[in-house]
Design an enzyme around this catalytic site. Structure first.
Site, PDB file in Angstrom:
ATOM      1  N   LYS A 207      22.243 -48.062 -40.959  1.00  0.00           N
ATOM      2  CA  LYS A 207      22.436 -48.596 -39.608  1.00  0.00           C
ATOM      3  C   LYS A 207      22.079 -50.088 -39.539  1.00  0.00           C
ATOM      4  O   LYS A 207      21.431 -50.627 -40.450  1.00  0.00           O
ATOM      5  CB  LYS A 207      21.604 -47.776 -38.617  1.00  0.00           C
ATOM      6  CG  LYS A 207      22.074 -46.304 -38.523  1.00  0.00           C
ATOM      7  CD  LYS A 207      21.352 -45.567 -37.403  1.00  0.00           C
ATOM      8  CE  LYS A 207      21.843 -44.130 -37.299  1.00  0.00           C
ATOM      9  NZ  LYS A 207      21.236 -43.420 -36.134  1.00  0.00           N
TER      10      LYS A 207
ATOM     11  N   TYR B 140      30.706 -41.614 -31.989  1.00  0.00           N
ATOM     12  CA  TYR B 140      29.620 -40.842 -31.383  1.00  0.00           C
ATOM     13  C   TYR B 140      30.061 -40.118 -30.111  1.00  0.00           C
ATOM     14  O   TYR B 140      29.215 -39.784 -29.266  1.00  0.00           O
ATOM     15  CB  TYR B 140      28.430 -41.756 -31.087  1.00  0.00           C
ATOM     16  CG  TYR B 140      27.585 -42.067 -32.309  1.00  0.00           C
ATOM     17  CD1 TYR B 140      26.786 -41.088 -32.902  1.00  0.00           C
ATOM     18  CD2 TYR B 140      27.578 -43.336 -32.876  1.00  0.00           C
ATOM     19  CE1 TYR B 140      26.003 -41.358 -34.016  1.00  0.00           C
ATOM     20  CE2 TYR B 140      26.784 -43.623 -33.995  1.00  0.00           C
ATOM     21  CZ  TYR B 140      26.002 -42.623 -34.551  1.00  0.00           C
ATOM     22  OH  TYR B 140      25.217 -42.900 -35.656  1.00  0.00           O
TER      23      TYR B 140
ATOM     24  N   ASN C  43      16.853 -45.955 -36.239  1.00  0.00           N
ATOM     25  CA  ASN C  43      16.255 -45.075 -37.242  1.00  0.00           C
ATOM     26  C   ASN C  43      16.925 -45.169 -38.608  1.00  0.00           C
ATOM     27  O   ASN C  43      16.953 -44.196 -39.366  1.00  0.00           O
ATOM     28  CB  ASN C  43      16.192 -43.630 -36.720  1.00  0.00           C
ATOM     29  CG  ASN C  43      17.551 -43.081 -36.365  1.00  0.00           C
ATOM     30  OD1 ASN C  43      18.562 -43.767 -36.537  1.00  0.00           O
ATOM     31  ND2 ASN C  43      17.597 -41.855 -35.883  1.00  0.00           N
TER      32      ASN C  43
ATOM     33  N   HIS D  36      22.146 -42.691 -40.745  1.00  0.00           N
ATOM     34  CA  HIS D  36      22.844 -41.529 -40.184  1.00  0.00           C
ATOM     35  C   HIS D  36      23.151 -40.549 -41.300  1.00  0.00           C
ATOM     36  O   HIS D  36      23.433 -40.944 -42.425  1.00  0.00           O
ATOM     37  CB  HIS D  36      24.171 -41.999 -39.555  1.00  0.00           C
ATOM     38  CG  HIS D  36      25.117 -40.871 -39.224  1.00  0.00           C
ATOM     39  ND1 HIS D  36      25.085 -40.215 -38.024  1.00  0.00           N
ATOM     40  CD2 HIS D  36      26.102 -40.286 -39.958  1.00  0.00           C
ATOM     41  CE1 HIS D  36      26.032 -39.269 -38.026  1.00  0.00           C
ATOM     42  NE2 HIS D  36      26.660 -39.298 -39.183  1.00  0.00           N
TER      43      HIS D  36
ATOM     44  N   GLU E 207      33.866 -37.416 -40.497  1.00  0.00           N
ATOM     45  CA  GLU E 207      33.193 -38.715 -40.557  1.00  0.00           C
ATOM     46  C   GLU E 207      33.586 -39.499 -41.803  1.00  0.00           C
ATOM     47  O   GLU E 207      33.742 -40.726 -41.742  1.00  0.00           O
ATOM     48  CB  GLU E 207      31.672 -38.503 -40.487  1.00  0.00           C
ATOM     49  CG  GLU E 207      31.225 -37.998 -39.125  1.00  0.00           C
ATOM     50  CD  GLU E 207      29.734 -37.721 -39.032  1.00  0.00           C
ATOM     51  OE1 GLU E 207      29.292 -37.285 -37.958  1.00  0.00           O
ATOM     52  OE2 GLU E 207      29.007 -37.940 -40.031  1.00  0.00           O
TER      53      GLU E 207
HETATM   54  P1  IDP Z   1      20.492 -37.462 -35.812  1.00  0.00           P
HETATM   55  O1  IDP Z   1      20.960 -38.855 -36.150  1.00  0.00           O
HETATM   56  O2  IDP Z   1      19.142 -37.165 -36.430  1.00  0.00           O
HETATM   57  O3  IDP Z   1      21.509 -36.408 -36.115  1.00  0.00           O
HETATM   58  P2  IDP Z   1      21.199 -37.115 -33.003  1.00  0.00           P
HETATM   59  O4  IDP Z   1      20.455 -36.272 -32.032  1.00  0.00           O
HETATM   60  O5  IDP Z   1      22.522 -36.654 -33.498  1.00  0.00           O
HETATM   61  O6  IDP Z   1      20.209 -37.426 -34.235  1.00  0.00           O
HETATM   62  O7  IDP Z   1      21.362 -38.543 -32.315  1.00  0.00           O
HETATM   63  C1  IDP Z   1      22.228 -39.505 -32.876  1.00  0.00           C
HETATM   64  C2  IDP Z   1      21.538 -40.831 -32.883  1.00  0.00           C
HETATM   65  O8  IDP Z   1      21.291 -41.241 -31.526  1.00  0.00           O
HETATM   66  C3  IDP Z   1      20.145 -40.869 -33.530  1.00  0.00           C
HETATM   67  O9  IDP Z   1      20.179 -41.002 -34.930  1.00  0.00           O
HETATM   68  C4  IDP Z   1      19.527 -42.074 -32.866  1.00  0.00           C
HETATM   69  O10 IDP Z   1      19.983 -43.296 -33.453  1.00  0.00           O
HETATM   70  C5  IDP Z   1      20.094 -41.982 -31.450  1.00  0.00           C
HETATM   71  N1  IDP Z   1      19.158 -41.285 -30.564  1.00  0.00           N
HETATM   72  C6  IDP Z   1      18.860 -39.971 -30.541  1.00  0.00           C
HETATM   73  N2  IDP Z   1      17.953 -39.671 -29.599  1.00  0.00           N
HETATM   74  C7  IDP Z   1      17.660 -40.855 -28.992  1.00  0.00           C
HETATM   75  C8  IDP Z   1      16.766 -41.215 -27.916  1.00  0.00           C
HETATM   76  O11 IDP Z   1      16.066 -40.391 -27.343  1.00  0.00           O
HETATM   77  N3  IDP Z   1      16.743 -42.548 -27.578  1.00  0.00           N
HETATM   78  C9  IDP Z   1      17.520 -43.481 -28.196  1.00  0.00           C
HETATM   79  N4  IDP Z   1      18.367 -43.179 -29.212  1.00  0.00           N
HETATM   80  C10 IDP Z   1      18.436 -41.891 -29.599  1.00  0.00           C
HETATM   81 MG    MG Z   2      23.393 -36.119 -35.310  1.00  0.00          MG
END
Ligand code: IDP
Ligand code: MG
Length: 141
Positions: free
Chosen positions: A10, A50, A113, A116, A127
Site C-alpha cells: 500500500k 474496493y 496497514n 493487502h 483481483e
Molecule cells: P483486510 O485488508 O484485513 O482484509 P478489510 O476489513 O477487508 O481488511 O478492510 C479493507 C481495508 O480497509 C483494510 O486493509 C484497511 O486498509 C481499511 N480499513 C478497514 N477497517 C478500517 C477502519 O476501521 N478504519 C479505516 N480503515 C479501515
Molecule cells: Mg479484506
C-alpha cells in the site's frame, strides 16, 4: 483450496521504502511471485477495486488513501495461498496483529496497514485479473 492470491503493497509502505523488506518476507515464506509492478490507482479505480466495502464507514478514507500514491500489486502462488498469505500479513489492525507478521512490523494504523491480501479464492482470481489482465509470463520461475 486455490493456489493464488493478490498482494498490494500500500502507499504508506511504498512511501516508507519498505517494499524491499516486504518482498523478502513474502519470498522467505515460500510464495512464488508470478507478476509484480508499480502502479497508481485513480480514485475511481480504487472505488472499483474496493466496491465490496462501499457501504462501510471507512470507504472514503480507504479509497482516497489507496489512490494517494504508488502501490505495488503482486500476484502470488503457493498451496492454500489465500490463507497462507493472510497468516503472513496478520490482522487488519496492527495493534491486534501477531508478532512476526508483516502488518505488525510495518503497519501504522488500521487504515494505513502496509499490505493487502485477497480474502477468498474467488476474489484472488478477480483481483489478479484487475491488475494483471494479460498474464503472458510462462510458469517457469
Ligand atoms: P483486510 O485488508 O484485513 O482484509 P478489510 O476489513 O477487508 O481488511 O478492510 C479493507 C481495508 O480497509 C483494510 O486493509 C484497511 O486498509 C481499511 N480499513 C478497514 N477497517 C478500517 C477502519 O476501521 N478504519 C479505516 N480503515 C479501515
Ligand atoms: Mg479484506
Amino acid at each position: 483450496m486455490g493456489n493464488k492470491s493478490l498482494a498490494i503493497i500500500k502507499p504508506d509502505a511504498m512511501r516508507a521504502n519498505h517494499f524491499g523488506k516486504i518482498i523478502d518476507r513474502i519470498l522467505t515464506a515460500g510464495f512464488k511471485i508470478t507478476e509484480l509492478k508499480i502502479a497508481r490507482l485513480t480514485l475511481a479505480q480504487a472505488e472499483t477495486f474496493y466496491a465490496v466495502h462501499r457501504e462501510r464507514p471507512f470507504y472514503g478514507e480507504l479509497t482516497s488513501f489507496m489512490s494517494s500514491g504508488p502501490i505495488m500489486p503482486i500476484a502470488l502462488e503457493k498451496d492454500d495461498a489465500v490463507t497462507a498469505f493472510r497468516d503472513l500479513i496478520g490482522a487488519t489492525n496492527p495493534a491486534e496483529a501477531t508478532e512476526g507478521t508483516i502488518r505488525k512490523e510495518f503497519a501504522t494504523s488500521v487504515g494505513q496497514n502496509a499490505i493487502h491480501g485477497s480474502d477468498s479464492d474467488e476474489n484472488a482470481e478477480k483481483e489478479v485479473a484487475f491488475f494483471f489482465p494479460t498474464r503472458d509470463i510462462q510458469d517457469n520461475l
